[in-house]
Design a protein around this motif. Structure first.
Motif, PDB file in Angstrom:
ATOM      1  N   ASP A 137       0.846  -1.197   0.000  1.00 50.86           N
ATOM      2  CA  ASP A 137       0.000   0.000   0.000  1.00 50.86           C
ATOM      3  C   ASP A 137       0.878   1.243   0.000  1.00 50.86           C
ATOM      4  O   ASP A 137       1.959   1.245   0.580  1.00 50.86           O
TER       5      ASP A 137
ATOM      6  N   PHE B 117      -7.989  -4.643  -8.519  1.00 49.47           N
ATOM      7  CA  PHE B 117      -8.460  -5.666  -7.583  1.00 49.47           C
ATOM      8  C   PHE B 117      -8.042  -5.281  -6.180  1.00 49.47           C
ATOM      9  O   PHE B 117      -6.910  -4.845  -5.997  1.00 49.47           O
ATOM     10  N   PRO B 118      -8.927  -5.411  -5.183  1.00 49.24           N
ATOM     11  CA  PRO B 118     -10.286  -5.889  -5.371  1.00 49.24           C
ATOM     12  C   PRO B 118     -11.122  -4.918  -6.202  1.00 49.24           C
ATOM     13  O   PRO B 118     -10.946  -3.715  -6.093  1.00 49.24           O
TER      14      PRO B 118
ATOM     15  N   ARG C 173     -14.367  -3.448  -6.159  1.00 49.97           N
ATOM     16  CA  ARG C 173     -15.313  -3.345  -5.047  1.00 49.97           C
ATOM     17  C   ARG C 173     -16.766  -3.204  -5.461  1.00 49.97           C
ATOM     18  O   ARG C 173     -17.653  -3.223  -4.619  1.00 49.97           O
TER      19      ARG C 173
ATOM     20  N   LEU D 110     -12.469  -4.970   4.504  1.00 48.15           N
ATOM     21  CA  LEU D 110     -11.283  -4.104   4.553  1.00 48.15           C
ATOM     22  C   LEU D 110     -11.531  -2.859   5.399  1.00 48.15           C
ATOM     23  O   LEU D 110     -10.620  -2.377   6.082  1.00 48.15           O
TER      24      LEU D 110
ATOM     25  N   PHE E 252     -11.312 -13.000  -2.280  1.00 43.84           N
ATOM     26  CA  PHE E 252     -10.440 -12.187  -3.144  1.00 43.84           C
ATOM     27  C   PHE E 252     -10.189 -12.910  -4.467  1.00 43.84           C
ATOM     28  O   PHE E 252     -10.185 -12.304  -5.541  1.00 43.84           O
TER      29      PHE E 252
ATOM     30  N   ARG F 163     -11.431 -12.031  -8.528  1.00 44.25           N
ATOM     31  CA  ARG F 163     -10.668 -11.999  -9.786  1.00 44.25           C
ATOM     32  C   ARG F 163     -11.329 -12.899 -10.819  1.00 44.25           C
ATOM     33  O   ARG F 163     -11.493 -12.507 -11.983  1.00 44.25           O
TER      34      ARG F 163
ATOM     35  N   ARG G 173      -3.110  -4.228  -8.930  1.00 49.64           N
ATOM     36  CA  ARG G 173      -3.078  -5.436  -8.095  1.00 49.64           C
ATOM     37  C   ARG G 173      -3.731  -6.624  -8.795  1.00 49.64           C
ATOM     38  O   ARG G 173      -4.730  -6.481  -9.493  1.00 49.64           O
ATOM     39  N   TYR G 174      -3.170  -7.817  -8.491  1.00 48.02           N
ATOM     40  CA  TYR G 174      -3.774  -9.040  -9.014  1.00 48.02           C
ATOM     41  C   TYR G 174      -3.514 -10.157  -8.000  1.00 48.02           C
ATOM     42  O   TYR G 174      -3.493  -9.892  -6.791  1.00 48.02           O
TER      43      TYR G 174
ATOM     44  N   SER H 255      -0.961  -9.891  -4.994  1.00 57.23           N
ATOM     45  CA  SER H 255      -1.424  -9.258  -3.753  1.00 57.23           C
ATOM     46  C   SER H 255      -2.187 -10.266  -2.914  1.00 57.23           C
ATOM     47  O   SER H 255      -2.106 -10.255  -1.681  1.00 57.23           O
ATOM     48  N   GLY H 256      -2.933 -11.133  -3.584  1.00 58.66           N
ATOM     49  CA  GLY H 256      -3.682 -12.159  -2.858  1.00 58.66           C
ATOM     50  C   GLY H 256      -2.751 -13.027  -2.026  1.00 58.66           C
ATOM     51  O   GLY H 256      -2.996 -13.280  -0.844  1.00 58.66           O
TER      52      GLY H 256
ATOM     53  N   PHE I  14      -0.659 -10.697   0.751  1.00 63.26           N
ATOM     54  CA  PHE I  14      -1.388 -10.187   1.916  1.00 63.26           C
ATOM     55  C   PHE I  14      -1.902 -11.323   2.801  1.00 63.26           C
ATOM     56  O   PHE I  14      -1.958 -11.184   4.021  1.00 63.26           O
TER      57      PHE I  14
ATOM     58  N   TYR J 163      -5.013  -4.125   7.430  1.00 54.10           N
ATOM     59  CA  TYR J 163      -3.683  -4.379   6.844  1.00 54.10           C
ATOM     60  C   TYR J 163      -2.827  -3.114   6.731  1.00 54.10           C
ATOM     61  O   TYR J 163      -1.651  -3.204   6.400  1.00 54.10           O
TER      62      TYR J 163
HETATM   63  N1  NYM Z   1      -5.693  -7.316  -0.994  1.00 56.61           N
HETATM   64  C1  NYM Z   1      -5.850  -7.139  -2.329  1.00 56.61           C
HETATM   65  C2  NYM Z   1      -5.702  -8.586  -0.426  1.00 56.61           C
HETATM   66  O1  NYM Z   1      -5.553  -8.739   0.773  1.00 56.61           O
HETATM   67  N2  NYM Z   1      -5.868  -9.669  -1.262  1.00 56.61           N
HETATM   68  C3  NYM Z   1      -6.033  -9.547  -2.614  1.00 56.61           C
HETATM   69  O2  NYM Z   1      -6.189 -10.551  -3.326  1.00 56.61           O
HETATM   70  C4  NYM Z   1      -6.013  -8.216  -3.181  1.00 56.61           C
HETATM   71  C5  NYM Z   1      -6.201  -8.038  -4.650  1.00 56.61           C
HETATM   72  O3  NYM Z   1      -6.696  -5.314  -0.360  1.00 56.61           O
HETATM   73  N3  NYM Z   1      -4.375  -3.473   1.375  1.00 56.61           N
HETATM   74  C6  NYM Z   1      -5.593  -6.149  -0.109  1.00 56.61           C
HETATM   75  C7  NYM Z   1      -4.399  -5.260  -0.312  1.00 56.61           C
HETATM   76  C8  NYM Z   1      -4.878  -3.870   0.063  1.00 56.61           C
HETATM   77  C9  NYM Z   1      -6.397  -4.004   0.106  1.00 56.61           C
HETATM   78  O4  NYM Z   1      -6.520  -2.746  -1.925  1.00 56.61           O
HETATM   79  C10 NYM Z   1      -7.139  -2.978  -0.706  1.00 56.61           C
HETATM   80  P1  NYM Z   1      -6.548  -1.264  -2.576  1.00 56.61           P
HETATM   81  O5  NYM Z   1      -5.615  -1.388  -3.762  1.00 56.61           O
HETATM   82  O6  NYM Z   1      -6.027  -0.330  -1.521  1.00 56.61           O
HETATM   83  O7  NYM Z   1      -7.985  -1.011  -2.928  1.00 56.61           O
END
Ligand code: NYM
Ligand code: MG
Length: 188
Positions: free
Chosen positions: A15, A42-43, A45, A57, A72, A76, A97-98, A101-102, A105, A127
């Motif tokens: 982030d 992604f996500p 929303r 989140l 998550f 996708r 993100r794809y 990130s899954g 994280f 997170y």
């Molecule tokens: N994130 C994002 C996950 O935990 N798993 C995933 O598969 C994806 C695609 O979502 N902190 C987490 C990472 C980010 C949060 O993303 C929100 P964003 O780009 O800030 O909307």
């Protein structure tokens, strides 16, 4: 040239790395250069699954860790038909993100490093604290060892303009290379 497919360009990172800024800039620059390019994130929303993820989140709901990982992933998968259609039509997709990130994280939850109390300029979502982001970064670094993925590492500490120029040049190369290769499968 007819029949040329688009490239799938994924921006990954922790982030606050500047991915959303760069993704927007990249689509604008590619479009200005006469390329067909569209933005995905992604996500995503806006879908029903995406709304569950957004609420999770924003800490408005609790979801069990394995279950949210699959949500998550499902978020996708629900875009895969659209992704394939666009790419085969010759549209380059810039994705904020794809699946990496899954992994990163979810992986960060499983790493038991000492929690740093210091807080950076993160937002208020789940997170978004330094210790968690450091664990996610560690996971990204491990994922970059996967040679089946064409990783390019960009130093996000440079200026927005310099990072943009670098990503644009890498993307032009990726678009040219993608046009020579049929669509493959990427894990989701
Ligand atoms: N994130 C994002 C996950 O935990 N798993 C995933 O598969 C994806 C695609 O979502 N902190 C987490 C990472 C980010 C949060 O993303 C929100 P964003 O780009 O800030 O909307
Ligand atoms: Mg965020």
């Amino acid at each position: 040239m007819a029949g040329r497919r688009g490239a799938l360009i994924v921006l990954e990172g922790v982030d606050r790395a500047g991915k959303s800024t760069q993704a927007g800039r990249l689509v604008a620059a590619l479009s200005a250069a006469g390329r067909r390019a569209e933005l995905l994130r992604f996500p995503e929303r806006s879908t029903e699954i995406g709304k569950l993820l957004s609420s999770y989140l924003e800490k408005k709901s609790e979801v069990e860790d394995h279950s949210v990982h699959l949500l998550f992933s499902a978020n996708r998968w629900e875009q895969v038909p659209l992704i394939k259609e666009k790419l085969s039509q010759g549209v380059t997709l810039v994705v904020d993100r794809y699946a990496f990130s899954g992994v990163a994280f979810t992986g960060a939850k499983e790493l038991r490093l000492a929690d740093a109390a210091r807080r950076g300029e993160f937002g208020q979502e789940r997170y978004e604290d330094r210790a968690f982001q450091e664990r996610a970064l560690h996971c990204f670094q491990q994922l970059m060892g996967d040679e089946t993925v064409n990783w390019k590492i960009v130093d996000a500490s440079k200026s927005i303009e310099d990072v943009h120029e670098e990503i644009l040049a890498l993307s032009e190369d990726a678009i040219r290379a993608a046009a020579q290769r049929p669509l493959g499968e990427l894990w989701k």
